[in-house]
Write an enzyme that holds these catalytic residues in place. Sequence first.
Site, PDB file in Angstrom:
ATOM      1  N   LYS A  33       0.706  -1.135  -0.007  1.00  8.45           N
ATOM      2  CA  LYS A  33       0.208  -0.152   0.116  1.00  8.45           C
ATOM      3  C   LYS A  33       0.845   1.180  -0.019  1.00  8.45           C
ATOM      4  O   LYS A  33       1.973   1.137   0.264  1.00  8.45           O
ATOM      5  CB  LYS A  33      -0.889   0.105   1.255  1.00  8.45           C
ATOM      6  N   ARG A 118     -10.680  -0.399  15.037  1.00  8.30           N
ATOM      7  CA  ARG A 118     -10.571   0.509  13.627  1.00  8.30           C
ATOM      8  C   ARG A 118     -11.454   0.241  12.791  1.00  8.30           C
ATOM      9  O   ARG A 118     -12.329   0.791  12.209  1.00  8.30           O
ATOM     10  CB  ARG A 118      -8.900   0.623  13.344  1.00  8.30           C
ATOM     11  N   TYR A 249      17.404  29.326   4.774  1.00  6.62           N
ATOM     12  CA  TYR A 249      16.274  30.136   5.838  1.00  6.62           C
ATOM     13  C   TYR A 249      16.586  30.157   7.087  1.00  6.62           C
ATOM     14  O   TYR A 249      17.096  29.432   7.711  1.00  6.62           O
ATOM     15  CB  TYR A 249      14.892  29.211   5.454  1.00  6.62           C
ATOM     16  N   MET A 295      12.266  23.862   0.242  1.00  9.24           N
ATOM     17  CA  MET A 295      11.446  22.996  -0.602  1.00  9.24           C
ATOM     18  C   MET A 295      11.977  22.065  -1.377  1.00  9.24           C
ATOM     19  O   MET A 295      11.703  20.870  -1.457  1.00  9.24           O
ATOM     20  CB  MET A 295      10.419  23.735  -1.163  1.00  9.24           C
TER      21      MET A 295
HETATM   22  C1  LIG Z   1      -0.391  -1.922   6.776  1.00 10.49           C
HETATM   23  C2  LIG Z   1      -0.873  -3.095   7.284  1.00 10.49           C
HETATM   24  C3  LIG Z   1       0.088  -4.316   7.254  1.00 10.49           C
HETATM   25  C4  LIG Z   1       1.566  -4.258   7.438  1.00 10.49           C
HETATM   26  O1  LIG Z   1       1.943  -3.611   8.692  1.00 10.49           O
HETATM   27  P1  LIG Z   1       3.565  -3.765   8.825  1.00 10.49           P
HETATM   28  O2  LIG Z   1       3.702  -3.380  10.429  1.00 10.49           O
HETATM   29  O3  LIG Z   1       4.253  -2.840   7.958  1.00 10.49           O
HETATM   30  O4  LIG Z   1       4.079  -5.008   8.646  1.00 10.49           O
HETATM   31  C5  LIG Z   1      -0.657  -5.582   7.832  1.00 10.49           C
HETATM   32  N1  LIG Z   1      -2.037  -5.574   7.895  1.00 10.49           N
HETATM   33  C6  LIG Z   1      -2.771  -4.508   7.817  1.00 10.49           C
HETATM   34  C7  LIG Z   1      -4.428  -4.633   7.873  1.00 10.49           C
HETATM   35  C8  LIG Z   1      -2.393  -3.214   7.379  1.00 10.49           C
HETATM   36  O5  LIG Z   1      -3.108  -2.226   7.296  1.00 10.49           O
END
Ligand SMILES: *Cc1c(COP(=O)(O)O)cnc(C)c1O
Length: 340
Positions: A33, A118, A249, A295
């Site tokens: 992701k 969550r 800066y 930046m």
């Molecule tokens: C992001 C995520 C993971 C991976 O977590 P890590 O700590 O990066 O290994 C696994 N399961 C879900 C549901 C996630 O959202």
Amino acid sequence: MAKIILNKSNYFHNLKIISEQAGSIEKVAVVLKDNAYGHGLVEISSMAKEFGIKNAVVRTVAEAKLIETFFDQILILADSKKKSYSHSFHIVINSLDDIAKLPKNTNVQLKVDTGMHRNGVSLKELEEAIHGIYEKKLNLTGVLTHYKSADELTCDFFWQRALFNQVKKEVMGICEKLFLPIPKFHSANSSALFRFKNFDEDLVRVGIAQYGYLETNTIFDNPKLKPVMSLWASKISTRTIKKNQKVGYGGKYLAKKDMKVSTYDVGYGDGFLRLNGETKYTTPKGYEILGRVSMDNISIDCEDDEVCIFNDVKKLAKIHNTISYEITTTLLPTIKKEIK
Ligand SMILES: *Cc1c(COP(=O)(O)O)cnc(C)c1O
């Protein structure tokens, strides 16, 4: 131009450790992701495929489409509204409401809330959820949960695991009554995987560990992972400044002697979080970053044409009071990637 170099032998080193801990390569699902935590979705996917990984996890259908050809199965964490699914896509159901939104024959995996509060259905809603999935003619291919503190020294991990074992039993009972195949069960992220003594689940969702980090309390026996990403910048210009002149800066850096200063082409606009000139940061070669990060520019006490800004983000995470995840994930997808 600034660029990210991905170290393939380090990536394979991490995948080997992860596969061994999981018990087999087939059980490993790489979490990709957010542009593979800033590493490059397609670049990481191609290396994972080359290593022999069969499963991936992303957030959206759009991400899954980009890597469809690399994996046998792709789990989509949070996108239950889209209509066009491929056979290899499996959509996570995060609440009872999601069930109604999905078209017939979609592969789905049910998330169960065992304590993180969550996403996911509650234990009380399990039966209703699986009946809903059955009536809607969705294919239940997995049941999952997520730990809230697998990286911390608390007993939460154990009671969530115990609850998930209870979920497994209940799900198997319900599936048997409905003549449904038994789904895959999975709960572990990176830190949880390395807390199992004998990993016995069907799948592990590994994000951060594949990239070479673990935020787990050092009291645990953590594996020796190697960071995959390094960030490199190219020189824009060099100048000589006199003793007592200031750089950047706010003039946060004061020259203690006459010196050469070069400007490089990376900054917080590229997603490299801004150093504010209060805390000293040195690059892997020992060059100091002078004053504030702008930046699109960074000033460094060297003259090399290219400089490695980091090859391990732990030090930066500490300076920014955050976790390694955030340092890599904020880097923009537009930074070009090289696999070496
Ligand atoms: C992001 C995520 C993971 C991976 O977590 P890590 O700590 O990066 O290994 C696994 N399961 C879900 C549901 C996630 O959202």
